[in-house]
Design an enzyme around this catalytic site. Structure first.
Site, PDB file in Angstrom:
ATOM      1  N   HIS A 120     -47.761 -23.961   5.104  1.00 15.80           N
ATOM      2  CA  HIS A 120     -46.442 -23.972   4.691  1.00 15.80           C
ATOM      3  C   HIS A 120     -45.835 -25.142   4.412  1.00 15.80           C
ATOM      4  CE1 HIS A 120     -44.960 -25.363   8.674  1.00 15.80           C
ATOM      5  NE2 HIS A 120     -46.263 -24.834   9.135  1.00 15.80           N
ATOM      6  N   ASP A 149     -47.477 -30.864  10.498  1.00 20.32           N
ATOM      7  CA  ASP A 149     -47.216 -29.626  10.513  1.00 20.32           C
ATOM      8  C   ASP A 149     -46.253 -29.265   9.255  1.00 20.32           C
ATOM      9  OD1 ASP A 149     -46.427 -26.893  11.173  1.00 20.32           O
ATOM     10  OD2 ASP A 149     -45.290 -27.408  12.985  1.00 20.32           O
ATOM     11  N   GLU A 183     -41.981 -20.780   7.221  1.00 20.80           N
ATOM     12  CA  GLU A 183     -42.588 -20.731   8.499  1.00 20.80           C
ATOM     13  C   GLU A 183     -41.910 -21.094   9.683  1.00 20.80           C
ATOM     14  OE1 GLU A 183     -45.662 -21.423  11.770  1.00 20.80           O
ATOM     15  OE2 GLU A 183     -44.286 -22.712  10.818  1.00 20.80           O
ATOM     16  N   GLU A 184     -41.082 -22.193   9.658  1.00 23.75           N
ATOM     17  CA  GLU A 184     -40.348 -22.631  10.618  1.00 23.75           C
ATOM     18  C   GLU A 184     -39.171 -21.881  11.185  1.00 23.75           C
ATOM     19  OE1 GLU A 184     -41.983 -24.639  12.659  1.00 23.75           O
ATOM     20  OE2 GLU A 184     -43.238 -25.848  11.574  1.00 23.75           O
ATOM     21  N   GLU A 208     -52.929 -24.409   9.576  1.00 19.78           N
ATOM     22  CA  GLU A 208     -52.183 -25.389  10.323  1.00 19.78           C
ATOM     23  C   GLU A 208     -53.245 -26.242  10.982  1.00 19.78           C
ATOM     24  OE1 GLU A 208     -48.899 -25.255  11.040  1.00 19.78           O
ATOM     25  OE2 GLU A 208     -48.440 -23.238  10.624  1.00 19.78           O
ATOM     26  N   HIS A 396     -43.007 -31.298  15.204  1.00 15.20           N
ATOM     27  CA  HIS A 396     -41.784 -30.829  15.849  1.00 15.20           C
ATOM     28  C   HIS A 396     -41.016 -32.288  16.715  1.00 15.20           C
ATOM     29  CE1 HIS A 396     -42.251 -26.353  15.519  1.00 15.20           C
ATOM     30  NE2 HIS A 396     -42.733 -27.057  14.440  1.00 15.20           N
TER      31      HIS A 396
HETATM   32 ZN   LIG Z   1     -46.797 -24.933  11.217  1.00 15.15          ZN
END
Ligand SMILES: [Zn+2]
Length: 431
Positions: A120, A149, A183-184, A208, A396
Site C-alpha cells: 500500500h 509501512d 490501507e491505513e 508489509e 506509525h
Molecule cells: Zn501497512
C-alpha cells in the site's frame, strides 16, 4: 551482518552436497547478482516514494504518488490502470468521501499460474511531517516517513519485477501488482477488489515489512470489528414527569449487559464494551445514549458468528418504545493460516535456508494489527502470505521509521525466486 552471497555460500553448499551425497538447491547466481545490482536502485526508488507525503486522507499526495508508481510499472512493461474505488466502498464511520486510487499493473507471461503481489502507498501521517523526517541513510538503516509501512513494499515489488525482466522470466500466466491507497483507514475502497482478485490468483504475496527482531513471514493476522449502539428515547423532566420520558440510558444499559458475555476464549474471540455516553443534565430523562465495543477475531467464521449474535441479541429490548440501532463495522477480517499458506511459507523458508543460508520464520499466531492480506484471502484456498517486505521498525511512529539495508538483497532474492517457483508449479497449493 553482511550477506554470504553468493560464491562462498555456493562452494560450501556444493561441498556439503557432494559429501552428503544429497541433492542440494544451490543459490541461483544470476538472481543473487541481480539482487545485489538492484539494491542501490531500490534505495533510489525508496527515496522518491518517501519524498512524497501520502497520508490516507491526503488526496493530492495520493494522486501524486500513484502517478509515480503507475509510471514505474508502465516502464517495466506492465499494463497499468489507476482505479477509483470510491463507488464500491464499504463505508465506515471514518471513511472519507473520496478514497485514494488503486494502481493495478498486469504482466502477461507464457505460463498458466496467476500470481499477485500487494502493498500500500498510503501512510498514517499528515501533511507537513516530512520536513522532520526526510529520507536519509545512516549506517545500516534507511530512514523516512512511511518507509517501513509500507513504501518499502512498493519498492521491493518494483525491483522484483525489474529482476524478473532482466532474467527475461515470463513463465507465469499473469503477474498482478496491486498497490492501494487506503490501507491505513481499513481499506474501505480497495477491500472488494483485493478479495475479488485474491480469489482469481494462485498465490498472493503481501509486502508489509518484517520485524527487525525476527526475520519472519506472517501466516495469520488479527481481525478487528467495532459495534456501535445508538439508542433514542424521549426527554422529560426527571423530577416532575419522568413517566412521560423514554430512558435511553436504561435501554442502553440493558443492551450492554445482555451483550457482555459474547467473548469466546476457545477461539480467541473477544468483545468488550469500551465507550459509552448519555444524558445532558441530571434532571432530564436522557433521550439519547450511545456505546461502542471492540471486537477481535482470529477466524473468519467467528467474524460472521459475532455479527449474527449481536444482531440477534439487540432485538430483545427492555423498553419497547426506545429506538435501538446497531452498527457492526468490519474493520478488517483475520488472516488465517491454511494448509496452502503453511506449505507456501515452507517453500520460502527452504529457499532462504538452502540458497542463502539464512533462517526465516513463519508465524502462524496473529500478532499486532491486521493487514490487506486478510481481504485477499477471504474467497480463496490458495496461499496468501504476509510480510515479504524488508525488515523494518517504527511503523506509525513520528520520528524513527527505518528499514534494514541488509534485508534488501535477501528479500529481493526471495520474492524473485518465489515468483519463479510458483510459475513453474514448484510450490504446493493454489487454485
Ligand atoms: Zn501497512
Amino acid at each position: 551482518m553482511p550477506m554470504k552471497f553468493p560464491h562462498r555460500q555456493f562452494l560450501l553448499a556444493a561441498v556439503c552436497a557432494a559429501y552428503l551425497g544429497t541433492a542440494f538447491a544451490a543459490p541461483d547466481a544470476r538472481v543473487a547478482s541481480l539482487a545485489a545490482k538492484e539494491k542501490p536502485a531500490l534505495l533510489d526508488t525508496l527515496k522518491e516514494l518517501v519524498s512524497i507525503e501520502s497520508g490516507s486522507r491526503d488526496l493530492e499526495g495520493l494522486e501524486k504518488i500513484s502517478d509515480l508508481i503507475a509510471a514505474k510499472f508502465k516502464a517495466l512493461g506492465g499494463q497499468v490502470e489507476l482505479i477509483d474505488p470510491s463507488a464500491e466502498a464499504y463505508r465506515m464511520e471514518d471513511t472519507p468521501e473520496k478514497i485514494g486510487r488503486v494502481m493495478r499493473a498486469t504482466f502477461k507471461g507464457t505460463g498458466t499460474k496467476k500470481i499477485m503481489l500487494i502493498a500500500h502507498m498510503d501512510t498514517v501521517y499528515t501533511v507537513g511531517m516530512l520536513n522532520k523526517q526526510p529520507f536519509r541513510i545512516e549506517g545500516d538503516k534507511a530512514y523516512g516517513l512511511g518507509i517501513s509501512d509500507d513504501k518499502q513494499g512498493i519498492a521491493v515489488i518494483a525491483h522484483t519485477v525489474a529482476m524478473l525482466q532482466a532474467l527475461k522470466f515470463n513463465e507465469y500466466g499473469t503477474l498482478t501488482v496491486l498497490i492501494n491507497g487506503d490501507e491505513e483507514i481499513s481499506s474501505p475502497g480497495s477491500r472488494a477488489l483485493l478479495t475479488r482478485l485474491g480469489g482469481e490468483h494462485d498465490a498472493v504475496m503481501s509486502f508489509e515489512g518484517a520485524s527487525i527482531k525476527d526475520d519472519k513471514l506472517s501466516l495469520a493476522t488479527a481481525g478487528i470489528a467495532s459495534v456501535t449502539l445508538n439508542v433514542s428515547g424521549k426527554a422529560s423532566h426527571a423530577g416532575s414527569a419522568p413517566e412521560l420520558g423514554v430512558n435511553a440510558l436504561y435501554e442502553l444499559s440493558h443492551q450492554i449487559l445482555q451483550m457482555r458475555d459474547l467473548s469466546d476464549p476457545a477461539t480467541g474471540l473477544k468483545m468488550n464494551w469500551t465507550i459509552s455516553k448519555s444524558g445532558s443534565n441530571r434532571n432530564v430523562i436522557p433521550a439519547a445514549a450511545t456505546a461502542g465495543a471492540d471486537v477481535r477475531v482470529l477466524k473468519v467464521a467467528d467474524y460472521d458468528r459475532i455479527e449474527q449474535q449481536v444482531n440477534e441479541r439487540v432485538k430483545k429490548q427492555l423498553i419497547p418504545e426506545a429506538k435501538v440501532e446497531l452498527k457492526f463495522e468490519r474493520r478488517r477480517p483475520p488472516l488465517e493460516a491454511t494448509p496452502a499458506s503453511i506449505a507456501f511459507a515452507k517453500h520460502a523458508q527452504q529457499i532462504y535456508k538452502d540458497e542463502l543460508g539464512r533462517p526465516l520464520g513463519a508465524d502462524d499466531k496473529a500478532a499486532g494489527g491486521g493487514t490487506d492480506a486478510a481481504f485477499a484471502s477471504l474467497k480463496t484456498k490458495a496461499p496468501v502470505v504476509e510480510r515479504f517486505g524488508l525488515q523494518g521498525f517504527g511503523a506509525h511512529s513520528a520520528d524513527a521509521e527505518y528499514v534494514l539495508l541488509d534485508s534488501i538483497e535477501p528479500r529481493l532474492y526471495l520474492a524473485t525466486r518465489m515468483v519463479m517457483d510458483i510459475a513453474r508449479g514448484k510450490t504446493t497449493g493454489g487454485n
